[in-house]
Design a protein around this motif. Structure first.
Motif, PDB file in Angstrom:
ATOM      1  N   GLU A 143       0.848  -1.180   0.000  1.00  0.00           N
ATOM      2  CA  GLU A 143       0.000   0.000   0.000  1.00  0.00           C
ATOM      3  C   GLU A 143       0.890   1.238   0.000  1.00  0.00           C
ATOM      4  OE1 GLU A 143      -2.648  -0.582   3.424  1.00  0.00           O
ATOM      5  OE2 GLU A 143      -4.236  -0.934   1.950  1.00  0.00           O
ATOM      6  N   HIS A 191      -7.659  -7.624   1.454  1.00  0.00           N
ATOM      7  CA  HIS A 191      -7.451  -7.005   0.143  1.00  0.00           C
ATOM      8  C   HIS A 191      -7.812  -7.929  -1.024  1.00  0.00           C
ATOM      9  CE1 HIS A 191      -5.294  -4.176   2.628  1.00  0.00           C
ATOM     10  NE2 HIS A 191      -5.250  -3.359   1.603  1.00  0.00           N
ATOM     11  N   GLN A 192      -8.284  -9.120  -0.721  1.00  0.00           N
ATOM     12  CA  GLN A 192      -8.642 -10.048  -1.784  1.00  0.00           C
ATOM     13  C   GLN A 192      -9.888  -9.559  -2.517  1.00  0.00           C
ATOM     14  OE1 GLN A 192      -8.776 -14.000  -0.072  1.00  0.00           O
ATOM     15  NE2 GLN A 192      -6.613 -13.920   0.476  1.00  0.00           N
ATOM     16  N   GLY A 193      -9.954  -9.864  -3.812  1.00  0.00           N
ATOM     17  CA  GLY A 193     -11.086  -9.457  -4.617  1.00  0.00           C
ATOM     18  C   GLY A 193     -10.953  -8.054  -5.189  1.00  0.00           C
ATOM     19  N   ARG A 194      -9.803  -7.437  -5.008  1.00  0.00           N
ATOM     20  CA  ARG A 194      -9.585  -6.064  -5.490  1.00  0.00           C
ATOM     21  C   ARG A 194      -8.618  -5.984  -6.666  1.00  0.00           C
ATOM     22  NH1 ARG A 194      -8.852  -2.688   0.144  1.00  0.00           N
ATOM     23  NH2 ARG A 194     -10.708  -3.494   1.179  1.00  0.00           N
ATOM     24  N   GLY A 195      -8.020  -7.116  -7.048  1.00  0.00           N
ATOM     25  CA  GLY A 195      -7.084  -7.113  -8.170  1.00  0.00           C
ATOM     26  C   GLY A 195      -5.623  -7.190  -7.775  1.00  0.00           C
TER      27      GLY A 195
END
Length: 157
Positions: free
Chosen positions: A53, A83-87
């Motif tokens: 980040e 943070h999974q599912g965000r790319g």
């Protein structure tokens, strides 16, 4: 937002990476209790990409071994569950592939991630095989005794 960059695995803070593996659930299938072995895993990977980040927090890692020309074994892809599912995983795979554009990316999916990889462009391969190392005798099957058809033949010297 996050950025992905290639790094030397040996230069990473082992405790920071261990925390990421635990936050991603990959710790369930990796020797996180053996810090020395885990540090050797990081140092031995010759292609490591991290996602951080803006504040520097580690949120993902791709740990691979490659010849740089033909094959890249992506042994670990870990993304913090928050943070999974965000790319992030997709970006880590993209950056790993871009580092060795002539090589095919190869991986063994965790059971819970089997449906994820086709979503980002991987193709299933049904003839992968594994053989645990000799340091893990309980996981390694005993070889089958030779049958008469495949028994070693004496050699003449």
């Amino acid at each position: 937002m996050w950025t992905c960059e290639r790094v030397a695995g040996a230069e990473l803070d082992v405790e920071e990476v261990l925390a990421l593996y635990r936050a991603s659930t990959l710790a369930e299938r990796r020797p996180v209790a053996d810090v020395e072995r885990f540090a050797r895993m990081l140092a031995g990977a010759n292609l490591v990409v991290v996602a951080r980040e803006e504040d520097g927090r580690l949120i993902g890692i791709s740990r691979a071994i490659t010849d740089g020309a033909y094959a890249t074994y992506l042994s670990d892809l870990a993304v913090d569950a928050s943070h999974q599912g965000r790319g992030v995983g997709r970006d880590l795979v993209r950056a790993t592939g871009e580092a060795v554009p002539q090589a095919t990316l190869i991986l063994l999916a965790a059971p819970a991630a089997v449906d994820y990889y086709p979503h980002i462009g991987f193709t299933r391969h049904d003839s992968a095989w594994t053989l645990p190392g000799p340091a893990d005798p309980e996981a390694r099957p005993s070889p089958e005794p030779p049958s008469p058809a495949n028994a070693p033949r004496p050699t003449r010297g």
